[in-house]
Design a protein around this motif. Structure first.
Motif, mmCIF file in Angstrom:
data_model
loop_
_atom_site.group_PDB
_atom_site.id
_atom_site.type_symbol
_atom_site.label_atom_id
_atom_site.label_comp_id
_atom_site.label_asym_id
_atom_site.label_seq_id
_atom_site.Cartn_x
_atom_site.Cartn_y
_atom_site.Cartn_z
ATOM 1 N N GLY A 66 19.389 49.940 9.015
ATOM 2 C CA GLY A 66 20.222 49.915 7.826
ATOM 3 C C GLY A 66 21.618 49.360 8.036
ATOM 4 N N ARG A 67 22.011 49.172 9.301
ATOM 5 C CA ARG A 67 23.357 48.643 9.585
ATOM 6 C C ARG A 67 23.309 47.327 10.352
ATOM 7 N NH1 ARG A 67 26.756 51.392 12.846
ATOM 8 N NH2 ARG A 67 25.045 52.267 14.084
ATOM 9 N N PHE A 68 22.310 47.147 11.201
ATOM 10 C CA PHE A 68 22.200 45.962 12.048
ATOM 11 C C PHE A 68 21.065 45.081 11.549
ATOM 12 C CE2 PHE A 68 23.958 48.047 16.201
ATOM 13 C CZ PHE A 68 25.085 48.441 15.497
ATOM 14 N N THR A 69 21.240 43.773 11.704
ATOM 15 C CA THR A 69 20.196 42.824 11.344
ATOM 16 C C THR A 69 20.067 41.778 12.438
ATOM 17 O OG1 THR A 69 20.734 43.082 8.994
ATOM 18 C CG2 THR A 69 19.370 41.196 9.606
ATOM 19 N N ILE A 70 18.858 41.630 12.951
ATOM 20 C CA ILE A 70 18.597 40.630 13.978
ATOM 21 C C ILE A 70 17.958 39.410 13.330
ATOM 22 C CG2 ILE A 70 16.308 41.534 14.580
ATOM 23 C CD1 ILE A 70 16.963 40.883 17.523
ATOM 24 N N SER A 71 18.307 38.237 13.829
ATOM 25 C CA SER A 71 17.732 37.006 13.298
ATOM 26 C C SER A 71 17.730 35.957 14.408
ATOM 27 C CB SER A 71 18.521 36.494 12.091
ATOM 28 O OG SER A 71 19.853 36.212 12.444
ATOM 29 N N LYS A 72 17.019 34.863 14.177
ATOM 30 C CA LYS A 72 16.964 33.822 15.187
ATOM 31 C C LYS A 72 16.942 32.453 14.534
ATOM 32 C CE LYS A 72 12.975 33.260 17.308
ATOM 33 N NZ LYS A 72 11.686 33.468 18.020
ATOM 34 N N ASP A 73 17.396 31.493 15.295
ATOM 35 C CA ASP A 73 17.365 30.096 14.855
ATOM 36 C C ASP A 73 16.785 29.294 16.010
ATOM 37 O OD1 ASP A 73 17.871 27.419 14.229
ATOM 38 O OD2 ASP A 73 19.707 27.902 13.170
ATOM 39 N N ASN A 74 15.506 28.964 15.906
ATOM 40 C CA ASN A 74 14.839 28.278 17.012
ATOM 41 C C ASN A 74 15.450 26.910 17.285
ATOM 42 O OD1 ASN A 74 13.189 30.429 17.378
ATOM 43 N ND2 ASN A 74 11.301 29.397 16.777
ATOM 44 N N THR A 75 15.895 26.231 16.243
ATOM 45 C CA THR A 75 16.443 24.891 16.453
ATOM 46 C C THR A 75 17.740 24.955 17.248
ATOM 47 O OG1 THR A 75 17.598 24.961 14.335
ATOM 48 C CG2 THR A 75 15.382 24.025 14.357
ATOM 49 N N LYS A 76 18.488 26.031 17.092
ATOM 50 C CA LYS A 76 19.729 26.219 17.837
ATOM 51 C C LYS A 76 19.511 27.022 19.105
ATOM 52 C CE LYS A 76 22.704 26.055 13.740
ATOM 53 N NZ LYS A 76 23.719 26.775 12.930
ATOM 54 N N LYS A 77 18.277 27.481 19.314
ATOM 55 C CA LYS A 77 17.946 28.331 20.460
ATOM 56 C C LYS A 77 18.918 29.503 20.544
ATOM 57 C CE LYS A 77 15.347 25.201 23.371
ATOM 58 N NZ LYS A 77 15.088 24.738 24.739
#
Length: 126
Positions: A66-77
């Motif tokens: 509810g407070r943290f969010t993880i995400s990724k951008d494969n193109t930017k590694k």
């Protein structure tokens, strides 16, 4: 040489936000799930969040939900950890880590990751 480099840590007040970044050099995000861990002074390292190879699955420690969010951008590694409504108990050194994971739709907040970054300090204090 596989490398993970964290950035974005700092000193903020309770209630504020930080966005951590993990730059992955020569780590193929298609083959590795990524986790964020933290170690508070005098405490053991604990899992905070993880994201699967596909990005479709994420998991969070109860303290982060509810407070943290993880995400990724494969193109930017790169993998990111957006931390909102920070609390003093979130203080610690934050590490990102990569784990070779067979199931591209799973991640695990266990400690047996294959590669680790050097960490970035996060301090929450008024």
């Amino acid at each position: 040489q596989l490398q993970l480099v964290e950035s974005g840590g700092g000193l903020v007040q309770p209630g504020e936000s930080l966005r951590l970044s993990c730059a992955a050099s020569f780590v193929v995000l298609d083959y590795h799930s990524i986790g964020w861990f933290r170690q508070a002074p005098g405490k053991e390292r604990e899992g905070v969040s993880c994201i699967s190879r596909s990005g479709s699955h994420t998991d969070y420690a109860d303290s982060a939900k509810g407070r943290f969010t993880i995400s990724k951008d494969n193109t930017k590694k790169a993998v990111f950890l957006q931390m909102d409504r920070l609390k003093p108990e979130d203080t610690g050194v934050y590490y990102c880590a990569a784990k070779i994971t067979g199931d591209r739709n799973m991640c695990y907040m266990t400690q047996d990751y294959d590669y680790w970054g050097q960490g970035t300090q996060v301090t929450i204090s008024s």
